[in-house]
Design a protein around this motif. Sequence first.
Motif, PDB file in Angstrom:
ATOM      1  N   ILE A  38       5.044  -3.125   6.140  1.00 32.35           N
ATOM      2  CA  ILE A  38       5.826  -3.967   5.231  1.00 32.35           C
ATOM      3  C   ILE A  38       6.113  -5.305   5.897  1.00 32.35           C
ATOM      4  O   ILE A  38       6.577  -5.363   7.033  1.00 32.35           O
ATOM      5  N   GLN A  42      11.020  -8.529  -1.654  1.00 31.95           N
ATOM      6  CA  GLN A  42      11.370  -9.700  -2.454  1.00 31.95           C
ATOM      7  C   GLN A  42      11.832  -9.318  -3.848  1.00 31.95           C
ATOM      8  O   GLN A  42      11.371  -8.325  -4.406  1.00 31.95           O
ATOM      9  N   ARG A  44      11.587 -10.252  -7.688  1.00 31.95           N
ATOM     10  CA  ARG A  44      10.570 -10.928  -8.494  1.00 31.95           C
ATOM     11  C   ARG A  44      11.018 -10.961  -9.953  1.00 31.95           C
ATOM     12  O   ARG A  44      11.207  -9.919 -10.580  1.00 31.95           O
ATOM     13  N   ARG A  57       9.854  -6.102  -4.973  1.00 28.69           N
ATOM     14  CA  ARG A  57       8.462  -5.924  -4.564  1.00 28.69           C
ATOM     15  C   ARG A  57       8.389  -5.759  -3.065  1.00 28.69           C
ATOM     16  O   ARG A  57       9.117  -6.389  -2.327  1.00 28.69           O
ATOM     17  N   VAL A  59       6.112  -6.587  -0.061  1.00 34.46           N
ATOM     18  CA  VAL A  59       4.984  -7.402   0.372  1.00 34.46           C
ATOM     19  C   VAL A  59       4.432  -6.719   1.617  1.00 34.46           C
ATOM     20  O   VAL A  59       5.152  -6.509   2.588  1.00 34.46           O
ATOM     21  N   ARG A  60       3.174  -6.339   1.540  1.00 34.50           N
ATOM     22  CA  ARG A  60       2.550  -5.598   2.636  1.00 34.50           C
ATOM     23  C   ARG A  60       1.845  -6.535   3.608  1.00 34.50           C
ATOM     24  O   ARG A  60       1.402  -7.613   3.224  1.00 34.50           O
ATOM     25  N   ARG A  64      -2.304  -5.383  -1.342  1.00 37.18           N
ATOM     26  CA  ARG A  64      -1.537  -6.041  -2.397  1.00 37.18           C
ATOM     27  C   ARG A  64      -0.067  -5.637  -2.361  1.00 37.18           C
ATOM     28  O   ARG A  64       0.285  -4.575  -1.859  1.00 37.18           O
ATOM     29  N   SER A  65       0.759  -6.486  -2.905  1.00 39.36           N
ATOM     30  CA  SER A  65       2.187  -6.199  -3.024  1.00 39.36           C
ATOM     31  C   SER A  65       2.385  -5.115  -4.071  1.00 39.36           C
ATOM     32  O   SER A  65       1.597  -5.001  -5.015  1.00 39.36           O
ATOM     33  N   THR A  67       5.291  -3.099  -6.662  1.00 37.81           N
ATOM     34  CA  THR A  67       6.606  -3.081  -7.282  1.00 37.81           C
ATOM     35  C   THR A  67       7.314  -1.793  -6.904  1.00 37.81           C
ATOM     36  O   THR A  67       6.724  -0.719  -6.935  1.00 37.81           O
TER      37      THR A  67
END
Length: 98
Positions: A38, A42, A44, A57, A59-60, A64-65, A67
């Motif tokens: 991680i 965030q 969103r 979300r 964010v990796r 991809r990020s 939800t």
Amino acid sequence: MVTSLDTVNLTYGQTLLATRGLEFRTFVSRRVIPWNEIADIQTRPWVVRSGVLCDLRVVRVRGRSLTISGTATSQALDAELERKQAAIQECWSRAVNG
């Protein structure tokens, strides 16, 4: 139908704070994102027909990020959403920093 299933998963799915990472549980799948994968958590905002929704979300570092299930809200300033974000960030910080 896919959009409806996504909305249901976002609203009623669960994300558990586990020792090994975030454990996503939806109606159709289960997966774990380890804490060390991680990069950020965030808020969103996104627009729907009835207005604006907000969610959290992951964010990796790679990939991809995602939800975070169970965090969708229709309120711009939602204390519960902020509490969830703080709890996730605290667990993430403890796991990564010791």
